[in-house]
Design a protein around this motif. Structure first.
Motif, PDB file in Angstrom:
ATOM      1  N   GLY A   1     -23.002  50.340  13.562  1.00  0.00           N
ATOM      2  CA  GLY A   1     -21.636  50.506  13.060  1.00  0.00           C
ATOM      3  C   GLY A   1     -21.601  50.789  11.579  1.00  0.00           C
ATOM      4  N   LEU A   2     -20.621  50.208  10.898  1.00  0.00           N
ATOM      5  CA  LEU A   2     -20.427  50.443   9.472  1.00  0.00           C
ATOM      6  C   LEU A   2     -20.598  49.146   8.700  1.00  0.00           C
ATOM      7  CD1 LEU A   2     -17.156  52.583   9.621  1.00  0.00           C
ATOM      8  CD2 LEU A   2     -19.485  53.424   9.407  1.00  0.00           C
ATOM      9  N   PHE A   3     -21.121  49.259   7.477  1.00  0.00           N
ATOM     10  CA  PHE A   3     -21.203  48.120   6.568  1.00  0.00           C
ATOM     11  C   PHE A   3     -20.267  48.412   5.410  1.00  0.00           C
ATOM     12  CE2 PHE A   3     -22.991  46.013   2.814  1.00  0.00           C
ATOM     13  CZ  PHE A   3     -22.940  44.697   3.254  1.00  0.00           C
ATOM     14  N   LEU A   4     -19.340  47.499   5.123  1.00  0.00           N
ATOM     15  CA  LEU A   4     -18.375  47.663   4.048  1.00  0.00           C
ATOM     16  C   LEU A   4     -18.735  46.720   2.906  1.00  0.00           C
ATOM     17  CD1 LEU A   4     -15.115  47.644   6.205  1.00  0.00           C
ATOM     18  CD2 LEU A   4     -16.529  49.592   5.574  1.00  0.00           C
ATOM     19  N   SER A   5     -18.735  47.246   1.678  1.00  0.00           N
ATOM     20  CA  SER A   5     -19.099  46.431   0.519  1.00  0.00           C
ATOM     21  C   SER A   5     -18.189  46.756  -0.658  1.00  0.00           C
ATOM     22  CB  SER A   5     -20.552  46.712   0.131  1.00  0.00           C
ATOM     23  OG  SER A   5     -20.858  46.119  -1.110  1.00  0.00           O
ATOM     24  N   GLN A   6     -17.810  45.722  -1.405  1.00  0.00           N
ATOM     25  CA  GLN A   6     -17.031  45.915  -2.621  1.00  0.00           C
ATOM     26  C   GLN A   6     -17.862  45.609  -3.865  1.00  0.00           C
ATOM     27  OE1 GLN A   6     -13.371  43.630  -1.503  1.00  0.00           O
ATOM     28  NE2 GLN A   6     -12.404  45.536  -2.142  1.00  0.00           N
ATOM     29  N   ASN A   7     -19.181  45.602  -3.729  1.00  0.00           N
ATOM     30  CA  ASN A   7     -20.064  45.301  -4.849  1.00  0.00           C
ATOM     31  C   ASN A   7     -19.823  46.257  -6.023  1.00  0.00           C
ATOM     32  OD1 ASN A   7     -22.327  43.772  -5.976  1.00  0.00           O
ATOM     33  ND2 ASN A   7     -23.411  45.732  -5.846  1.00  0.00           N
ATOM     34  N   LYS A   8     -19.751  47.555  -5.756  1.00  0.00           N
ATOM     35  CA  LYS A   8     -19.534  48.547  -6.817  1.00  0.00           C
ATOM     36  C   LYS A   8     -18.206  48.283  -7.529  1.00  0.00           C
ATOM     37  CE  LYS A   8     -19.029  53.452  -7.705  1.00  0.00           C
ATOM     38  NZ  LYS A   8     -18.666  54.744  -7.175  1.00  0.00           N
ATOM     39  N   TYR A   9     -17.165  48.000  -6.768  1.00  0.00           N
ATOM     40  CA  TYR A   9     -15.840  47.737  -7.330  1.00  0.00           C
ATOM     41  C   TYR A   9     -15.866  46.488  -8.214  1.00  0.00           C
ATOM     42  CZ  TYR A   9     -10.744  47.097  -7.398  1.00  0.00           C
ATOM     43  OH  TYR A   9      -9.447  46.943  -7.795  1.00  0.00           O
ATOM     44  N   ALA A  10     -16.533  45.428  -7.736  1.00  0.00           N
ATOM     45  CA  ALA A  10     -16.629  44.188  -8.517  1.00  0.00           C
ATOM     46  C   ALA A  10     -17.377  44.427  -9.822  1.00  0.00           C
ATOM     47  CB  ALA A  10     -17.322  43.108  -7.693  1.00  0.00           C
TER      48      ALA A  10
ATOM     49  N   ASP B   1     -17.465  45.151 -15.741  1.00  0.00           N
ATOM     50  CA  ASP B   1     -17.752  46.037 -16.879  1.00  0.00           C
ATOM     51  C   ASP B   1     -16.486  46.300 -17.690  1.00  0.00           C
ATOM     52  OD1 ASP B   1     -19.530  47.746 -18.395  1.00  0.00           O
ATOM     53  OD2 ASP B   1     -18.497  49.445 -17.472  1.00  0.00           O
ATOM     54  N   ARG B   2     -15.370  46.551 -17.005  1.00  0.00           N
ATOM     55  CA  ARG B   2     -14.095  46.812 -17.694  1.00  0.00           C
ATOM     56  C   ARG B   2     -13.649  45.609 -18.510  1.00  0.00           C
ATOM     57  NH1 ARG B   2     -10.085  48.705 -13.559  1.00  0.00           N
ATOM     58  NH2 ARG B   2      -8.954  46.778 -13.868  1.00  0.00           N
ATOM     59  N   GLY B   3     -13.979  44.417 -18.047  1.00  0.00           N
ATOM     60  CA  GLY B   3     -13.631  43.196 -18.769  1.00  0.00           C
ATOM     61  C   GLY B   3     -14.614  42.856 -19.874  1.00  0.00           C
ATOM     62  N   GLY B   4     -15.640  43.698 -20.054  1.00  0.00           N
ATOM     63  CA  GLY B   4     -16.626  43.463 -21.101  1.00  0.00           C
ATOM     64  C   GLY B   4     -17.527  42.275 -20.806  1.00  0.00           C
ATOM     65  N   MET B   5     -17.785  42.034 -19.536  1.00  0.00           N
ATOM     66  CA  MET B   5     -18.574  40.868 -19.152  1.00  0.00           C
ATOM     67  C   MET B   5     -19.890  41.234 -18.470  1.00  0.00           C
ATOM     68  SD  MET B   5     -15.491  38.426 -17.797  1.00  0.00           S
ATOM     69  CE  MET B   5     -16.519  36.979 -17.710  1.00  0.00           C
ATOM     70  N   SER B   6     -20.349  42.475 -18.662  1.00  0.00           N
ATOM     71  CA  SER B   6     -21.572  42.933 -18.000  1.00  0.00           C
ATOM     72  C   SER B   6     -22.804  42.138 -18.403  1.00  0.00           C
ATOM     73  CB  SER B   6     -21.811  44.417 -18.294  1.00  0.00           C
ATOM     74  OG  SER B   6     -20.766  45.179 -17.772  1.00  0.00           O
ATOM     75  N   SER B   7     -22.835  41.656 -19.628  1.00  0.00           N
ATOM     76  CA  SER B   7     -24.022  40.939 -20.099  1.00  0.00           C
ATOM     77  C   SER B   7     -23.922  39.424 -19.876  1.00  0.00           C
ATOM     78  CB  SER B   7     -24.248  41.230 -21.584  1.00  0.00           C
ATOM     79  OG  SER B   7     -23.151  40.762 -22.340  1.00  0.00           O
ATOM     80  N   CYS B   8     -22.846  38.962 -19.260  1.00  0.00           N
ATOM     81  CA  CYS B   8     -22.673  37.523 -19.019  1.00  0.00           C
ATOM     82  C   CYS B   8     -23.593  37.043 -17.904  1.00  0.00           C
ATOM     83  CB  CYS B   8     -21.229  37.210 -18.648  1.00  0.00           C
ATOM     84  SG  CYS B   8     -20.081  37.496 -19.988  1.00  0.00           S
ATOM     85  N   LYS B   9     -23.986  35.790 -17.984  1.00  0.00           N
ATOM     86  CA  LYS B   9     -24.823  35.190 -16.952  1.00  0.00           C
ATOM     87  C   LYS B   9     -23.927  34.644 -15.843  1.00  0.00           C
ATOM     88  CE  LYS B   9     -28.370  33.819 -20.212  1.00  0.00           C
ATOM     89  NZ  LYS B   9     -29.070  32.691 -20.824  1.00  0.00           N
ATOM     90  N   PRO B  10     -24.406  34.671 -14.597  1.00  0.00           N
ATOM     91  CA  PRO B  10     -23.597  34.118 -13.496  1.00  0.00           C
ATOM     92  C   PRO B  10     -23.474  32.599 -13.617  1.00  0.00           C
ATOM     93  CG  PRO B  10     -25.753  34.815 -12.703  1.00  0.00           C
ATOM     94  CD  PRO B  10     -25.660  35.228 -14.141  1.00  0.00           C
TER      95      PRO B  10
END
Length: 110
Positions: free
Chosen positions: A54-63, A68-77
């Motif tokens: 079937g299909l696999f749906l993911s929102q990883n790219k969107y998240a 990135d838009r929030g300027g948090m790309s370099s933040c640690k989880p």
């Protein structure tokens, strides 16, 4: 059986047979200007990957785009993404520097 998902001017058409899909496209094309963009791969922030089952749906790219838009790309989880002991109040805290960005990010999460 066929499914049509419509969002503003974007359409996803899924049908159980190629002939049914083609006949629906012909009918819709006679009434509306349409383009067939081929197999679905990305729609409204959802990446679609085909598998044998079937299909696999993911929102990883969107998240990642929101982060990135929030300027948090370099933040640690963090296991708890919210401060459990808030240090802000409505009267003693400074105002948010860019409320438009904040509202945009909050809206993107909805």
């Amino acid at each position: 059986m066929a499914y049509i998902l419509l969002y503003v001017d974007n359409i996803i058409l899924a049908a159980f047979s190629a002939d049914l899909r083609k006949s629906i496209i012909v009918i819709l094309s006679s009434e509306f200007a349409m383009k067939d963009l081929g197999p679905l791969s990305y729609f409204l922030g959802i990446v679609v990957t085909r598998h044998a089952g079937g299909l696999f749906l993911s929102q990883n790219k969107y998240a990642l785009e929101i982060i990135d838009r929030g300027g948090m790309s370099s933040c640690k989880p963090s296991p708890t993404p919210v401060d459990t002991k808030p240090k802000m109040s409505a009267t003693s805290s400074t105002l948010y520097a860019d409320p438009t960005l904040y509202r945009s990010l909050a809206g993107a999460l909805q």
